[in-house]
Design a protein around this motif. Structure first.
Motif, PDB file in Angstrom:
ATOM      1  N   THR A 101     -19.145  71.696  45.464  1.00  0.00           N
ATOM      2  CA  THR A 101     -18.369  70.453  45.476  1.00  0.00           C
ATOM      3  C   THR A 101     -19.066  69.342  46.251  1.00  0.00           C
ATOM      4  OG1 THR A 101     -17.130  71.373  47.341  1.00  0.00           O
ATOM      5  CG2 THR A 101     -16.128  71.548  45.161  1.00  0.00           C
ATOM      6  N   VAL A 102     -20.244  69.631  46.811  1.00  0.00           N
ATOM      7  CA  VAL A 102     -21.051  68.552  47.377  1.00  0.00           C
ATOM      8  C   VAL A 102     -21.329  67.509  46.302  1.00  0.00           C
ATOM      9  CG1 VAL A 102     -23.311  67.976  48.348  1.00  0.00           C
ATOM     10  CG2 VAL A 102     -22.086  69.989  49.168  1.00  0.00           C
ATOM     11  N   ASN A 103     -21.477  67.971  45.068  1.00  0.00           N
ATOM     12  CA  ASN A 103     -21.565  67.085  43.913  1.00  0.00           C
ATOM     13  C   ASN A 103     -20.148  66.818  43.419  1.00  0.00           C
ATOM     14  OD1 ASN A 103     -22.118  65.681  41.569  1.00  0.00           O
ATOM     15  ND2 ASN A 103     -22.962  67.446  40.474  1.00  0.00           N
ATOM     16  N   THR A 104     -19.643  65.621  43.651  1.00  0.00           N
ATOM     17  CA  THR A 104     -18.245  65.318  43.346  1.00  0.00           C
ATOM     18  C   THR A 104     -17.997  64.989  41.878  1.00  0.00           C
ATOM     19  OG1 THR A 104     -18.550  62.966  43.892  1.00  0.00           O
ATOM     20  CG2 THR A 104     -17.850  64.447  45.683  1.00  0.00           C
ATOM     21  N   GLN A 109     -14.604  64.650  36.844  1.00  0.00           N
ATOM     22  CA  GLN A 109     -14.402  64.944  35.426  1.00  0.00           C
ATOM     23  C   GLN A 109     -13.170  65.823  35.216  1.00  0.00           C
ATOM     24  OE1 GLN A 109     -15.915  63.569  32.846  1.00  0.00           O
ATOM     25  NE2 GLN A 109     -17.165  62.351  34.241  1.00  0.00           N
ATOM     26  N   GLN A 110     -12.945  66.777  36.125  1.00  0.00           N
ATOM     27  CA  GLN A 110     -11.739  67.599  36.037  1.00  0.00           C
ATOM     28  C   GLN A 110     -10.479  66.744  36.170  1.00  0.00           C
ATOM     29  OE1 GLN A 110     -11.011  71.339  37.928  1.00  0.00           O
ATOM     30  NE2 GLN A 110     -13.183  71.826  38.127  1.00  0.00           N
ATOM     31  N   ILE A 111     -10.519  65.790  37.095  1.00  0.00           N
ATOM     32  CA  ILE A 111      -9.367  64.904  37.275  1.00  0.00           C
ATOM     33  C   ILE A 111      -9.091  64.116  36.003  1.00  0.00           C
ATOM     34  CG2 ILE A 111      -8.559  62.845  38.494  1.00  0.00           C
ATOM     35  CD1 ILE A 111      -9.990  63.919  40.987  1.00  0.00           C
ATOM     36  N   LEU A 112     -10.146  63.578  35.401  1.00  0.00           N
ATOM     37  CA  LEU A 112      -9.976  62.799  34.171  1.00  0.00           C
ATOM     38  C   LEU A 112      -9.427  63.671  33.049  1.00  0.00           C
ATOM     39  CD1 LEU A 112     -13.238  60.622  34.207  1.00  0.00           C
ATOM     40  CD2 LEU A 112     -10.938  59.991  34.962  1.00  0.00           C
ATOM     41  N   GLU A 113      -9.946  64.898  32.917  1.00  0.00           N
ATOM     42  CA  GLU A 113      -9.444  65.804  31.884  1.00  0.00           C
ATOM     43  C   GLU A 113      -7.989  66.167  32.139  1.00  0.00           C
ATOM     44  OE1 GLU A 113     -10.801  66.820  29.036  1.00  0.00           O
ATOM     45  OE2 GLU A 113     -12.432  65.434  29.499  1.00  0.00           O
ATOM     46  N   TYR A 114      -7.653  66.378  33.389  1.00  0.00           N
ATOM     47  CA  TYR A 114      -6.266  66.700  33.750  1.00  0.00           C
ATOM     48  C   TYR A 114      -5.323  65.570  33.348  1.00  0.00           C
ATOM     49  CZ  TYR A 114      -2.188  67.375  36.780  1.00  0.00           C
ATOM     50  OH  TYR A 114      -0.903  67.493  37.271  1.00  0.00           O
ATOM     51  N   MET A 115      -5.712  64.335  33.648  1.00  0.00           N
ATOM     52  CA  MET A 115      -4.860  63.201  33.333  1.00  0.00           C
ATOM     53  C   MET A 115      -4.773  62.975  31.825  1.00  0.00           C
ATOM     54  SD  MET A 115      -3.686  62.327  36.218  1.00  0.00           S
ATOM     55  CE  MET A 115      -2.909  60.745  35.887  1.00  0.00           C
ATOM     56  N   LYS A 116      -5.901  63.121  31.140  1.00  0.00           N
ATOM     57  CA  LYS A 116      -5.905  62.893  29.695  1.00  0.00           C
ATOM     58  C   LYS A 116      -5.139  63.975  28.939  1.00  0.00           C
ATOM     59  CE  LYS A 116     -10.364  60.487  29.722  1.00  0.00           C
ATOM     60  NZ  LYS A 116     -11.798  60.563  29.331  1.00  0.00           N
ATOM     61  N   MET A 353     -16.805  57.947  46.441  1.00  0.00           N
ATOM     62  CA  MET A 353     -16.058  58.024  47.697  1.00  0.00           C
ATOM     63  C   MET A 353     -14.592  58.356  47.435  1.00  0.00           C
ATOM     64  SD  MET A 353     -15.901  58.061  50.904  1.00  0.00           S
ATOM     65  CE  MET A 353     -17.517  57.522  51.440  1.00  0.00           C
ATOM     66  N   LYS A 354     -14.008  57.804  46.396  1.00  0.00           N
ATOM     67  CA  LYS A 354     -12.607  58.143  46.083  1.00  0.00           C
ATOM     68  C   LYS A 354     -12.468  59.640  45.822  1.00  0.00           C
ATOM     69  CE  LYS A 354     -11.804  55.040  42.794  1.00  0.00           C
ATOM     70  NZ  LYS A 354     -11.104  54.185  41.801  1.00  0.00           N
ATOM     71  N   THR A 355     -13.390  60.204  45.043  1.00  0.00           N
ATOM     72  CA  THR A 355     -13.323  61.637  44.743  1.00  0.00           C
ATOM     73  C   THR A 355     -13.507  62.461  46.003  1.00  0.00           C
ATOM     74  OG1 THR A 355     -14.293  61.148  42.566  1.00  0.00           O
ATOM     75  CG2 THR A 355     -14.209  63.453  43.247  1.00  0.00           C
ATOM     76  N   ALA A 356     -14.462  62.063  46.845  1.00  0.00           N
ATOM     77  CA  ALA A 356     -14.705  62.805  48.086  1.00  0.00           C
ATOM     78  C   ALA A 356     -13.477  62.778  48.993  1.00  0.00           C
ATOM     79  CB  ALA A 356     -15.911  62.230  48.811  1.00  0.00           C
ATOM     80  N   ARG A 357     -12.798  61.650  49.051  1.00  0.00           N
ATOM     81  CA  ARG A 357     -11.617  61.570  49.925  1.00  0.00           C
ATOM     82  C   ARG A 357     -10.418  62.289  49.316  1.00  0.00           C
ATOM     83  NH1 ARG A 357     -12.768  55.673  52.470  1.00  0.00           N
ATOM     84  NH2 ARG A 357     -14.224  56.437  54.072  1.00  0.00           N
ATOM     85  N   ILE A 358     -10.372  62.407  48.002  1.00  0.00           N
ATOM     86  CA  ILE A 358      -9.372  63.288  47.385  1.00  0.00           C
ATOM     87  C   ILE A 358      -9.608  64.714  47.867  1.00  0.00           C
ATOM     88  CG2 ILE A 358      -8.703  64.367  45.196  1.00  0.00           C
ATOM     89  CD1 ILE A 358      -9.115  61.631  43.874  1.00  0.00           C
ATOM     90  N   LEU A 359     -10.871  65.144  47.877  1.00  0.00           N
ATOM     91  CA  LEU A 359     -11.200  66.483  48.366  1.00  0.00           C
ATOM     92  C   LEU A 359     -10.893  66.610  49.853  1.00  0.00           C
ATOM     93  CD1 LEU A 359     -14.555  67.114  46.457  1.00  0.00           C
ATOM     94  CD2 LEU A 359     -12.321  68.139  45.990  1.00  0.00           C
ATOM     95  N   ASP A 360     -11.097  65.531  50.631  1.00  0.00           N
ATOM     96  CA  ASP A 360     -10.701  65.538  52.045  1.00  0.00           C
ATOM     97  C   ASP A 360      -9.225  65.909  52.173  1.00  0.00           C
ATOM     98  OD1 ASP A 360     -13.220  64.639  52.699  1.00  0.00           O
ATOM     99  OD2 ASP A 360     -12.582  62.649  53.358  1.00  0.00           O
ATOM    100  N   LEU A 361      -8.390  65.207  51.415  1.00  0.00           N
ATOM    101  CA  LEU A 361      -6.947  65.405  51.533  1.00  0.00           C
ATOM    102  C   LEU A 361      -6.538  66.793  51.054  1.00  0.00           C
ATOM    103  CD1 LEU A 361      -5.759  61.892  50.315  1.00  0.00           C
ATOM    104  CD2 LEU A 361      -5.692  62.774  52.655  1.00  0.00           C
TER     105      LEU A 361
END
Length: 400
Positions: A101-104, A109-116, A353-361
């Motif tokens: 997950t160092v590569n966000t 892409q998983q988030i986009l697939e989930y939403m779609k 950065m948005k994806t990384a901070r999602i992973l933070d939370l």
């Protein structure tokens, strides 16, 4: 007289020839048998590896998938290899390093697939379908993250970040196509909708069991306390609104005339032009502060204002009037809500950065609610499998 020796020699030659042919056929047959056996073994091993790869991917973290719709495979290479050998009975090994997950990007892409694929319908904007408060309340205790190991291991800590105040100021001064921010169906729209769907913000607590009450503000600002994230988000909104308000002031002849008249009173003569600039900036800033107060009161503020949606007149600025309850209300209540303005700021935020901070939370909430030792950096979005079977190297990559 018949020569029997000649015929005996002929029969002997034929027998030798047939023996050679038979030996060759037997050798070929045995070769085919052994080759077929090896092919069968390799085929069985290949099937076992395929089945094992599916079984291995099924070991994703249940709570991450349930609460956030993401598939993250936990475990070290040693643990994953042990599971793989248990599944296959082969001297195989597994490695998740290439899919860390160092590569966000795979997570995004998983988030986009989930939403779609229906995430936006299943939960609805602003609601955590698995752990939402019944009343969708807007109050929760402010918290500060002080746990050192959790802080130092956050995925976003190693990434460079553009300050949200700088991004908001630039956007406010250069926003020419606000419709692009709210255009549905784009990757940015799905990403930002996911954030508003899954995480708390100052005016809506969708998940009471989350650590922060201002998670969207954390994604924007990255501070370690709710109070700091809310304050910095408000400053960013004020910077955004100040630029937009200034554009409105200079587009309104009545306001320009009022500024010129006030400047002439304060500094008559050549210095009046400089004073006009200062008055316009102060007026735009005061209106911006009032705009943010209106948003927190549940009111709406349009991105591009009209005289009817403008709240503060110039006399109020010069006289220091701030309204009866600290807020001055315009004639109309139209425009965008607080959530809409968060979407505007999210639009200006870097996607990585948005994806990384999602992973933070996710890590913060997982450690709070389910697993005190959970680390996103020990999870992966796929796995590489390798095995040497009967002289043949089998290699596979499996991703969610």
């Amino acid at each position: 007289m018949i020569d029997h020796t000649y015929f005996q020699q002929k029969r002997g030659s034929s027998a030798v020839f047939l023996a050679v042919i038979l030996a060759s056929l037997i050798a070929i047959t045995l070769t085919l048998v052994f080759a077929g056996r090896n092919m069968a073994r390799i085929s069985i091993a290949d099937g076992a590896m395929h089945l094992a790869s599916v079984s291995l991917l099924s070991e994703y973290d249940y709570y991450v998938q349930r609460d956030y719709g993401l598939f993250l495979l936990p475990g070290t290479d040693t643990q994953l290899s042990r599971s793989l050998r248990d599944y296959t009975g082969l001297p195989a090994k597994a490695s998740a390093g290439r899919f860390s997950t160092v590569n966000t990007e795979p997570v995004r892409q998983q988030i986009l697939e989930y939403m779609k694929s229906g995430g936006i319908i299943a939960g609805g904007s602003g609601d955590n379908s698995e752990s939402s408060m019944e009343d969708g309340g807007s109050s929760a205790p402010d918290r500060t993250l002080r746990h050192g190991p959790t802080v130092t291991s956050l995925p976003s800590r190693a990434l460079p970040d553009t300050d949200i105040l700088t991004a908001a100021k630039s956007l406010g001064e250069n926003l020419t196509n606000p419709g692009a921010i709210f255009r549905t169906g784009t990757s940015k729209f799905f990403m930002d909708e996911y954030i508003l769907l899954k995480f708390n913000r100052a005016e809506h607590i969708g998940a009471a069991d989350h650590f922060f009450s201002s998670e969207v503000e954390y994604i924007l600002c990255g501070q370690l306390s709710d109070e700091q994230n809310k304050r910095k988000t408000d400053l960013a909104l004020e910077a955004l609104r100040a630029g937009l308000n200034l554009a409105h002031i200079y587009s309104d002849p009545e306001k320009v005339q009022a500024i010129a008249a006030a400047a002439e009173v304060i500094t008559p003569g050549p210095m009046g032009a400089v004073t006009q600039i200062g008055i316009a900036a102060a007026w735009a800033a005061a209106e911006a502060v009032n705009d943010v107060k209106l948003l927190h009161k549940g009111r709406r503020v349009p991105l591009a204002k009209s005289p009817a949606s403008w709240a503060i007149n110039l006399d109020a600025i010069l006289e220091g009037y701030s309204g009866e309850d600290g807020c001055i209300y315009p004639e109309v209540d139209t425009g965008r809500s607080y959530d809409d303005y968060l979407r505007v700021l999210l639009y200006a935020k870097d996607e990585t950065m948005k994806t990384a901070r999602i992973l933070d939370l996710i890590q913060i909430n997982m450690r709070k609610n389910y697993d005190a030792g959970f680390l996103v950096q020990e999870c992966a979005t796929g796995v590489s499998l390798d095995a040497d079977v009967y002289g043949r190297h089998l290699s596979y990559d499996r991703i969610y």
